[in-house]
Write an enzyme that holds these catalytic residues in place. Structure first.
Site, PDB file in Angstrom:
ATOM      1  N   ASP A 172     -13.417   6.315   6.977  1.00 51.76           N
ATOM      2  CA  ASP A 172     -12.064   5.780   7.074  1.00 51.76           C
ATOM      3  C   ASP A 172     -11.399   5.980   5.712  1.00 51.76           C
ATOM      4  O   ASP A 172     -11.787   5.362   4.725  1.00 51.76           O
ATOM      5  CB  ASP A 172     -12.145   4.298   7.456  1.00 51.76           C
ATOM      6  CG  ASP A 172     -10.779   3.616   7.506  1.00 51.76           C
ATOM      7  OD1 ASP A 172      -9.793   4.202   7.015  1.00 51.76           O
ATOM      8  OD2 ASP A 172     -10.715   2.481   8.025  1.00 51.76           O
ATOM      9  N   GLU A 224     -15.936   3.237   4.942  1.00 50.35           N
ATOM     10  CA  GLU A 224     -14.664   3.608   4.325  1.00 50.35           C
ATOM     11  C   GLU A 224     -14.982   4.623   3.231  1.00 50.35           C
ATOM     12  O   GLU A 224     -16.100   4.650   2.718  1.00 50.35           O
ATOM     13  CB  GLU A 224     -13.983   2.373   3.713  1.00 50.35           C
ATOM     14  CG  GLU A 224     -13.562   1.365   4.772  1.00 50.35           C
ATOM     15  CD  GLU A 224     -12.878   0.126   4.187  1.00 50.35           C
ATOM     16  OE1 GLU A 224     -12.150   0.232   3.182  1.00 50.35           O
ATOM     17  OE2 GLU A 224     -13.075  -0.955   4.764  1.00 50.35           O
ATOM     18  N   LYS A 237      -0.013   3.896   4.696  1.00 53.41           N
ATOM     19  CA  LYS A 237      -0.213   3.485   3.300  1.00 53.41           C
ATOM     20  C   LYS A 237       0.461   4.501   2.382  1.00 53.41           C
ATOM     21  O   LYS A 237       1.679   4.487   2.275  1.00 53.41           O
ATOM     22  CB  LYS A 237      -1.685   3.251   3.059  1.00 53.41           C
ATOM     23  CG  LYS A 237      -2.058   1.961   3.812  1.00 53.41           C
ATOM     24  CD  LYS A 237      -3.474   1.626   3.962  1.00 53.41           C
ATOM     25  CE  LYS A 237      -3.546   0.304   4.762  1.00 53.41           C
ATOM     26  NZ  LYS A 237      -4.832   0.036   5.324  1.00 53.41           N
ATOM     27  N   HIS A 284     -13.799  -2.358   6.821  1.00 57.83           N
ATOM     28  CA  HIS A 284     -12.575  -3.010   7.288  1.00 57.83           C
ATOM     29  C   HIS A 284     -12.754  -3.670   8.663  1.00 57.83           C
ATOM     30  O   HIS A 284     -13.525  -3.184   9.497  1.00 57.83           O
ATOM     31  CB  HIS A 284     -11.480  -1.942   7.371  1.00 57.83           C
ATOM     32  CG  HIS A 284     -10.106  -2.473   7.595  1.00 57.83           C
ATOM     33  ND1 HIS A 284      -9.527  -2.547   8.833  1.00 57.83           N
ATOM     34  CD2 HIS A 284      -9.181  -2.952   6.719  1.00 57.83           C
ATOM     35  CE1 HIS A 284      -8.301  -3.029   8.732  1.00 57.83           C
ATOM     36  NE2 HIS A 284      -8.058  -3.285   7.455  1.00 57.83           N
ATOM     37  N   ASN A 286       0.829  -1.205   0.000  1.00 58.85           N
ATOM     38  CA  ASN A 286       0.000   0.000   0.000  1.00 58.85           C
ATOM     39  C   ASN A 286       0.864   1.255   0.000  1.00 58.85           C
ATOM     40  O   ASN A 286       0.385   2.344   0.308  1.00 58.85           O
ATOM     41  CB  ASN A 286      -0.903   0.012   1.237  1.00 58.85           C
ATOM     42  CG  ASN A 286      -1.881  -1.141   1.231  1.00 58.85           C
ATOM     43  OD1 ASN A 286      -2.505  -1.417   0.219  1.00 58.85           O
ATOM     44  ND2 ASN A 286      -2.004  -1.830   2.347  1.00 58.85           N
ATOM     45  N   HIS A 314      -7.297   4.321   2.348  1.00 58.44           N
ATOM     46  CA  HIS A 314      -6.816   4.178   0.967  1.00 58.44           C
ATOM     47  C   HIS A 314      -7.079   5.426   0.129  1.00 58.44           C
ATOM     48  O   HIS A 314      -6.941   5.391  -1.093  1.00 58.44           O
ATOM     49  CB  HIS A 314      -7.444   2.943   0.317  1.00 58.44           C
ATOM     50  CG  HIS A 314      -6.942   1.692   0.951  1.00 58.44           C
ATOM     51  ND1 HIS A 314      -5.787   1.068   0.540  1.00 58.44           N
ATOM     52  CD2 HIS A 314      -7.389   1.009   2.024  1.00 58.44           C
ATOM     53  CE1 HIS A 314      -5.559   0.032   1.320  1.00 58.44           C
ATOM     54  NE2 HIS A 314      -6.516  -0.036   2.228  1.00 58.44           N
ATOM     55  N   SER A 323     -11.047  -0.726   0.771  1.00 63.01           N
ATOM     56  CA  SER A 323      -9.695  -1.287   0.704  1.00 63.01           C
ATOM     57  C   SER A 323      -9.580  -2.501  -0.210  1.00 63.01           C
ATOM     58  O   SER A 323      -8.522  -2.739  -0.770  1.00 63.01           O
ATOM     59  CB  SER A 323      -9.221  -1.662   2.103  1.00 63.01           C
ATOM     60  OG  SER A 323     -10.091  -2.598   2.699  1.00 63.01           O
TER      61      SER A 323
END
Ligand SMILES: *Cc1c(COP(=O)(O)O)cnc(C)c1O
Length: 394
Positions: free
Chosen positions: A206, A177, A240, A134, A48, A209, A181
Site C-alpha cells: 500500500d 504499507e 494524498k 492501515h 496529506n 504515502h 502512514s
C-alpha cells in the site's frame, strides 16, 4: 430519551475521559499549506496534500472542464452504465508511471484495500500482515475470512518465523504499507520480496504515502527500490500527494481483469466521478513535469526535523517527509494540539486506536508549498507549547 442514545452518550463520555474523543472541525477554505477556520488563517501541518496539488489552478481547471463535459456524478458503477474515458486514461497513465501492465481505479484507498484483499484471499488462505498496517488493510483481512498472521512491524526475521510455521495454504499473501502512514518509516521491500519468493507467497503493498512522494516520477517506494515489475499487487491513493480522490491498484493485466470480476468494492459501488479522474491525471502530469515539488517537500521536512530535534523533541523513526512528534499520553497530545491551535498552527493529535496505546503523537506533514516563514512560525509555536507542557527543556 431512548436507551440507545443513553448508551452511546455513556460511551462517548468514556472516550472523552480517556482523551480519545474525536470531533470535526469546520474548515471554510484554504489549501497549499494554510487553512481557514472561523475566519482565521492557520498553518496546516496535518493534511496529506504533500505537493499542494489539491488546490493547484491547473488541477482545478482540469476538474472544471471535465465537469462541463461529463457532468458531476458517474451515474452508476462502471460495469453497469459504462466506464467514462477519463478513468481509462488515468489508469493507462498510472500503469505507465508504475511500470506495470495495467491499473484499475477504485473509489478510495479504503475501498481498494477492502476489495483487493477480499477478492484475492478467502477461507483456506493465509495472510501475513504487518502489525501497523492501515485500518483499511486490517478490515480487508478480517472480511476475507483468510487466516491472518500478524508480524512485528517491519521485522523480517519475525515474518520469516511465522511464514515457516504457517500451515500449508491454498494461497499466501504478505501485506504491508510501503511508507507507513503514522510512523513514516519504510518497509524493507527487498527483503520481504525475497522471503515471499522463497516461501511461495505473493506480495501486496500500500503506497498511500509513497505515491507522489518518492521514486522516479513519484512512482513510489517499489519503483524507488527497483521492484516496480516484481511486486504483484501495488495499491496507492489519489487522495494524498495527488490531491484528488480515489485509489489505484497496479499490477498484471490478469490481476486487473480478475479484480474487475471479483472485487466487490469495485463492482457494487458507483464509479469515481470522471472529473476527479481528470483532476488526478492533471496532478500526475504536474508531479512528472515539476520534480522540484518533491524536492521542496523533502527539503521542508528535513528543515523542520532539524529544528525540532535541536529543540529537544523526539521525532520517531520516519524515513519520509511525514514526521511523528512522539508524545505518549493522549491527554498531553490533545493539550499540545490545542495550544498549537491557539497559536495559529493546525496539527492534529493522533491517538489510539489509530496508533498503539501509549504512543499518541502529533503527526506533522510539511508540504512542498510551505514557505520557510510558515515553518519558522510553526516551529516557534511548537517550541513554546512544548516548553509549557515540559516536553522540551527551557
Ligand atoms: C489514507 C490511507 C488509505 C485510505 O485511502 P483513502 O483514499 O483516503 O480512502 C489506505 N491506506 C493507507 C496506508 C492510508 O494512509
Amino acid at each position: 430519551m431512548g436507551m440507545l442514545e443513553n448508551e452511546l452518550r455513556e460511551e462517548l463520555s468514556g472516550l472523552e475521559r480517556d482523551g480519545l474523543r474525536r470531533d470535526l472541525r469546520v474548515i471554510s477554505g484554504g489549501h497549499a499549506g494554510r487553512a481557514q477556520y472561523d475566519g482565521r488563517s492557520f498553518i496546516m501541518l496535518s493534511s496529506n496534500n504533500y505537493l499542494g496539488l489539491a488546490g493547484d489552478s491547473r488541477v482545478r481547471r482540469a476538474a472544471i472542464s471535465a465537469v462541463e463535459r461529463y457532468g458531476v456524478g458517474a451515474g452508476a458503477s462502471r460495469l453497469i452504465a459504462g466506464s467514462f474515458d477519463p478513468l481509462h486514461q488515468l489508469e493507462a497513465r498510472i500503469a505507465g508511471i508504475k511500470g506495470t501492465e495495467a491499473a484499475l481505479v477504485f473509489g478510495s484507498g479504503y475501498l481498494a484495500n477492502l476489495g483487493v484483499v477480499t477478492a484475492l484471499m478467502g477461507r483456506g488462505d493465509v495472510i501475513f500482515s504487518d502489525e501497523l498496517n492501515h485500518a483499511s488493510l486490517v478490515d480487508g483481512c478480517r472480511l476475507s475470512k483468510a487466516s491472518v498472521q500478524v508480524y512485528r512491524h517491519c521485522d523480517v526475521a519475525h515474518l520469516k518465523a511465522i511464514v515457516e510455521q504457517a500451515a500449508p495454504a491454498r494461497r499466501r499473501l504478505i501485506v504491508t504499507e510501503s511508507i507507513f502512514s503514522m510512523d513514516g518509516d519504510c518497509a524493507p521491500l527487498n527483503e520481504i520480496l525475497t522471503l515471499a519468493r522463497q516461501f511461495g507467497a505473493a506480495l501486496m503493498i500500500d503506497e498511500a504515502h509513497a505515491f507522489g512522494v518518492i521514486g522516479p516520477h513519484g512512482a513510489g517506494l517499489a519503483a524507488e527500490s527497483g521492484l516496480g515489475h516484481e511486486i504483484e499487487v501495488q495499491i496507492g491513493t489519489l487522495s494524498k500527494a495527488v490531491g484528488a480522490y480515489g485509489a489505484y491498484v497496479a499490477g498484471s493485466r490478469v490481476l486487473i481483469d480478475f479484480l474487475i470480476n471479483r472485487a466487490r468494492s469495485f463492482i457494487y459501488t458507483t464509479a469515481l466521478p470522471p472529473a476527479i479522474a481528470a483532476a488526478a491525471q492533471a496532478a500526475i502530469d504536474i508531479i512528472v513535469s515539476e520534480p522540484e515539488r518533491i524536492r521542496r517537500l523533502w527539503d521542508n521536512s528535513a528543515y523542520l526535523r532539524g529544528r525540532l530535534e535541536a529543540a529537544g523533541f523526539t521525532l520517531g523513526r520516519s524515513q519520509s517527509p511525514m514526521l511523528p512528534l512522539m508524545i505518549g499520553e493522549s491527554h498531553v497530545a490533545l493539550e499540545m494540539a490545542s495550544r498549537l491551535f491557539a497559536r495559529g498552527v493546525y496539527i492534529v493529535a493522533i491517538r489510539p486506536p489509530t496508533v498503539p496505546p501509549g504512543t499518541a503523537r502529533l503527526r506533522l506533514t510539511p508540504i512542498s508549498e510551505h514557505t520557510r516563514a510558515d515553518l519558522d512560525e510553526a516551529i516557534a509555536a511548537l517550541i513554546e507549547s512544548g516548553r509549557e507542557l515540559g516536553l522540551v527543556g527551557p
